[in-house]
Motif scaffolding. Sequence first.
Motif, PDB file in Angstrom:
ATOM      1  N   PHE A  51       0.800  -1.224   0.000  1.00  0.00           N
ATOM      2  CA  PHE A  51       0.000   0.000   0.000  1.00  0.00           C
ATOM      3  C   PHE A  51       0.836   1.280   0.000  1.00  0.00           C
ATOM      4  O   PHE A  51       0.325   2.345  -0.324  1.00  0.00           O
ATOM      5  CB  PHE A  51      -1.019   0.019   1.154  1.00  0.00           C
ATOM      6  CG  PHE A  51      -0.437   0.196   2.532  1.00  0.00           C
ATOM      7  CD1 PHE A  51      -0.392   1.438   3.132  1.00  0.00           C
ATOM      8  CD2 PHE A  51       0.042  -0.900   3.234  1.00  0.00           C
ATOM      9  CE1 PHE A  51       0.124   1.594   4.404  1.00  0.00           C
ATOM     10  CE2 PHE A  51       0.555  -0.753   4.509  1.00  0.00           C
ATOM     11  CZ  PHE A  51       0.603   0.501   5.093  1.00  0.00           C
ATOM     12  N   LYS A  52       2.120   1.207   0.347  1.00  0.00           N
ATOM     13  CA  LYS A  52       2.964   2.391   0.237  1.00  0.00           C
ATOM     14  C   LYS A  52       4.429   1.990   0.314  1.00  0.00           C
ATOM     15  O   LYS A  52       4.770   0.852   0.653  1.00  0.00           O
ATOM     16  CB  LYS A  52       2.633   3.442   1.304  1.00  0.00           C
ATOM     17  CG  LYS A  52       3.074   3.110   2.711  1.00  0.00           C
ATOM     18  CD  LYS A  52       2.762   4.281   3.658  1.00  0.00           C
ATOM     19  CE  LYS A  52       3.130   3.934   5.088  1.00  0.00           C
ATOM     20  NZ  LYS A  52       2.887   5.045   5.996  1.00  0.00           N
ATOM     21  N   ARG A  53       5.278   2.972   0.004  1.00  0.00           N
ATOM     22  CA  ARG A  53       6.721   2.834   0.134  1.00  0.00           C
ATOM     23  C   ARG A  53       7.242   4.079   0.839  1.00  0.00           C
ATOM     24  O   ARG A  53       6.645   5.144   0.736  1.00  0.00           O
ATOM     25  CB  ARG A  53       7.392   2.705  -1.232  1.00  0.00           C
ATOM     26  CG  ARG A  53       7.060   1.421  -1.953  1.00  0.00           C
ATOM     27  CD  ARG A  53       7.745   1.378  -3.322  1.00  0.00           C
ATOM     28  NE  ARG A  53       7.430   0.155  -4.035  1.00  0.00           N
ATOM     29  CZ  ARG A  53       6.388   0.018  -4.857  1.00  0.00           C
ATOM     30  NH1 ARG A  53       5.571   1.019  -5.070  1.00  0.00           N
ATOM     31  NH2 ARG A  53       6.178  -1.137  -5.466  1.00  0.00           N
ATOM     32  N   THR A  54       8.350   3.910   1.520  1.00  0.00           N
ATOM     33  CA  THR A  54       9.029   5.046   2.136  1.00  0.00           C
ATOM     34  C   THR A  54      10.427   5.113   1.551  1.00  0.00           C
ATOM     35  O   THR A  54      11.135   4.105   1.509  1.00  0.00           O
ATOM     36  CB  THR A  54       9.092   4.900   3.667  1.00  0.00           C
ATOM     37  OG1 THR A  54       7.763   4.767   4.179  1.00  0.00           O
ATOM     38  CG2 THR A  54       9.756   6.104   4.298  1.00  0.00           C
ATOM     39  N   LEU A  55      10.791   6.291   1.081  1.00  0.00           N
ATOM     40  CA  LEU A  55      12.104   6.537   0.505  1.00  0.00           C
ATOM     41  C   LEU A  55      12.885   7.396   1.490  1.00  0.00           C
ATOM     42  O   LEU A  55      12.450   8.501   1.837  1.00  0.00           O
ATOM     43  CB  LEU A  55      11.968   7.266  -0.830  1.00  0.00           C
ATOM     44  CG  LEU A  55      10.990   6.643  -1.822  1.00  0.00           C
ATOM     45  CD1 LEU A  55      10.813   7.537  -3.044  1.00  0.00           C
ATOM     46  CD2 LEU A  55      11.452   5.254  -2.221  1.00  0.00           C
ATOM     47  N   CYS A  56      14.004   6.900   1.963  1.00  0.00           N
ATOM     48  CA  CYS A  56      14.795   7.582   2.981  1.00  0.00           C
ATOM     49  C   CYS A  56      16.156   7.946   2.394  1.00  0.00           C
ATOM     50  O   CYS A  56      16.906   7.063   1.988  1.00  0.00           O
ATOM     51  CB  CYS A  56      15.017   6.683   4.196  1.00  0.00           C
ATOM     52  SG  CYS A  56      13.522   5.912   4.851  1.00  0.00           S
ATOM     53  N   ASP A  57      16.444   9.225   2.326  1.00  0.00           N
ATOM     54  CA  ASP A  57      17.731   9.713   1.873  1.00  0.00           C
ATOM     55  C   ASP A  57      18.435  10.315   3.080  1.00  0.00           C
ATOM     56  O   ASP A  57      17.929  11.269   3.682  1.00  0.00           O
ATOM     57  CB  ASP A  57      17.560  10.775   0.783  1.00  0.00           C
ATOM     58  CG  ASP A  57      16.890  10.213  -0.461  1.00  0.00           C
ATOM     59  OD1 ASP A  57      17.295   9.130  -0.903  1.00  0.00           O
ATOM     60  OD2 ASP A  57      15.952  10.856  -0.946  1.00  0.00           O
ATOM     61  N   GLU A  58      19.614   9.774   3.434  1.00  0.00           N
ATOM     62  CA  GLU A  58      20.303  10.226   4.634  1.00  0.00           C
ATOM     63  C   GLU A  58      21.789  10.446   4.358  1.00  0.00           C
ATOM     64  O   GLU A  58      22.373   9.796   3.497  1.00  0.00           O
ATOM     65  CB  GLU A  58      20.172   9.161   5.745  1.00  0.00           C
ATOM     66  CG  GLU A  58      18.740   8.930   6.164  1.00  0.00           C
ATOM     67  CD  GLU A  58      18.586   7.782   7.151  1.00  0.00           C
ATOM     68  OE1 GLU A  58      17.759   7.902   8.052  1.00  0.00           O
ATOM     69  OE2 GLU A  58      19.303   6.754   6.996  1.00  0.00           O
ATOM     70  N   TRP A  59      22.367  11.386   5.091  1.00  0.00           N
ATOM     71  CA  TRP A  59      23.787  11.673   5.008  1.00  0.00           C
ATOM     72  C   TRP A  59      24.342  11.769   6.427  1.00  0.00           C
ATOM     73  O   TRP A  59      23.673  12.221   7.351  1.00  0.00           O
ATOM     74  CB  TRP A  59      24.047  12.941   4.216  1.00  0.00           C
ATOM     75  CG  TRP A  59      23.217  14.109   4.673  1.00  0.00           C
ATOM     76  CD1 TRP A  59      23.573  15.066   5.573  1.00  0.00           C
ATOM     77  CD2 TRP A  59      21.884  14.434   4.260  1.00  0.00           C
ATOM     78  NE1 TRP A  59      22.544  15.956   5.762  1.00  0.00           N
ATOM     79  CE2 TRP A  59      21.486  15.600   4.960  1.00  0.00           C
ATOM     80  CE3 TRP A  59      20.968  13.848   3.370  1.00  0.00           C
ATOM     81  CZ2 TRP A  59      20.238  16.183   4.808  1.00  0.00           C
ATOM     82  CZ3 TRP A  59      19.723  14.447   3.237  1.00  0.00           C
ATOM     83  CH2 TRP A  59      19.384  15.586   3.934  1.00  0.00           C
ATOM     84  N   LYS A  60      25.568  11.300   6.589  1.00  0.00           N
ATOM     85  CA  LYS A  60      26.215  11.256   7.907  1.00  0.00           C
ATOM     86  C   LYS A  60      26.668  12.654   8.302  1.00  0.00           C
ATOM     87  O   LYS A  60      27.326  13.337   7.510  1.00  0.00           O
ATOM     88  CB  LYS A  60      27.394  10.286   7.888  1.00  0.00           C
ATOM     89  CG  LYS A  60      27.964   9.998   9.248  1.00  0.00           C
ATOM     90  CD  LYS A  60      29.058   8.969   9.163  1.00  0.00           C
ATOM     91  CE  LYS A  60      28.605   7.740   9.920  1.00  0.00           C
ATOM     92  NZ  LYS A  60      29.676   6.731   9.999  1.00  0.00           N
ATOM     93  N   VAL A  61      26.337  13.062   9.524  1.00  0.00           N
ATOM     94  CA  VAL A  61      26.751  14.378  10.009  1.00  0.00           C
ATOM     95  C   VAL A  61      27.779  14.284  11.131  1.00  0.00           C
ATOM     96  O   VAL A  61      28.452  15.270  11.432  1.00  0.00           O
ATOM     97  CB  VAL A  61      25.538  15.244  10.446  1.00  0.00           C
ATOM     98  CG1 VAL A  61      24.661  15.560   9.236  1.00  0.00           C
ATOM     99  CG2 VAL A  61      24.727  14.577  11.534  1.00  0.00           C
ATOM    100  N   SER A  62      27.905  13.105  11.771  1.00  0.00           N
ATOM    101  CA  SER A  62      28.966  12.918  12.766  1.00  0.00           C
ATOM    102  C   SER A  62      29.149  11.436  13.032  1.00  0.00           C
ATOM    103  O   SER A  62      28.245  10.631  12.834  1.00  0.00           O
ATOM    104  CB  SER A  62      28.651  13.662  14.064  1.00  0.00           C
ATOM    105  OG  SER A  62      27.563  13.067  14.738  1.00  0.00           O
ATOM    106  N   ASP A  63      30.352  11.094  13.497  1.00  0.00           N
ATOM    107  CA  ASP A  63      30.652   9.699  13.854  1.00  0.00           C
ATOM    108  C   ASP A  63      30.201   9.379  15.261  1.00  0.00           C
ATOM    109  O   ASP A  63      29.948  10.169  16.064  1.00  0.00           O
ATOM    110  CB  ASP A  63      32.160   9.432  13.734  1.00  0.00           C
ATOM    111  CG  ASP A  63      32.597   9.424  12.263  1.00  0.00           C
ATOM    112  OD1 ASP A  63      31.814   9.004  11.420  1.00  0.00           O
ATOM    113  OD2 ASP A  63      33.728   9.858  12.012  1.00  0.00           O
TER     114      ASP A  63
END
Length: 152
Positions: free
Chosen positions: A140-152
């Motif tokens: 019924f749906k999809r989730t698209l997650c775009d993420e970038w690292k900001v700290s270790d």
Amino acid sequence: MTQFDDFHAHMPAMRAHAGTWEGVYTHINRDAEILDKHAVNVRCEFPSSGDYVYVQHNHFTWDDGREYRATLPGTYRDGRLWWDLETFSGSAWETKDGLILLNLDRKDDPGANFFEIIAMGSTGQQRSRTWHWFKDGALFKRTLCDEWKVSD
């Protein structure tokens, strides 16, 4: 061997996700129409002792001022990372190519579950997550997650 040693030995790609990530989650229906879009801050921790081998802290924010926070501790057994929380239960494992796969059942929405794929870019600074949501066996749906690292 402790669950921590076993976890690190059998899920080495998961360790690359340690740190804090920021991004955008976009929920779309089957026709690719946007249902919801919000920002996220995700902190992934790998404790060296205690009850959990992994703890994820999520902070979601919407343009209208809404916020939602969740802490998601996981244990390791039988080659998988496991969760059994108030809202969902299920597990994660990794492929030999370093993809992280999840199968989670929603306790807060009976009959709903989702499958997640997490892929890390070659620099280790960006990752993509896709969630494929089913209700009573029907997509019924999809989730698209775009993420970038900001700290270790």
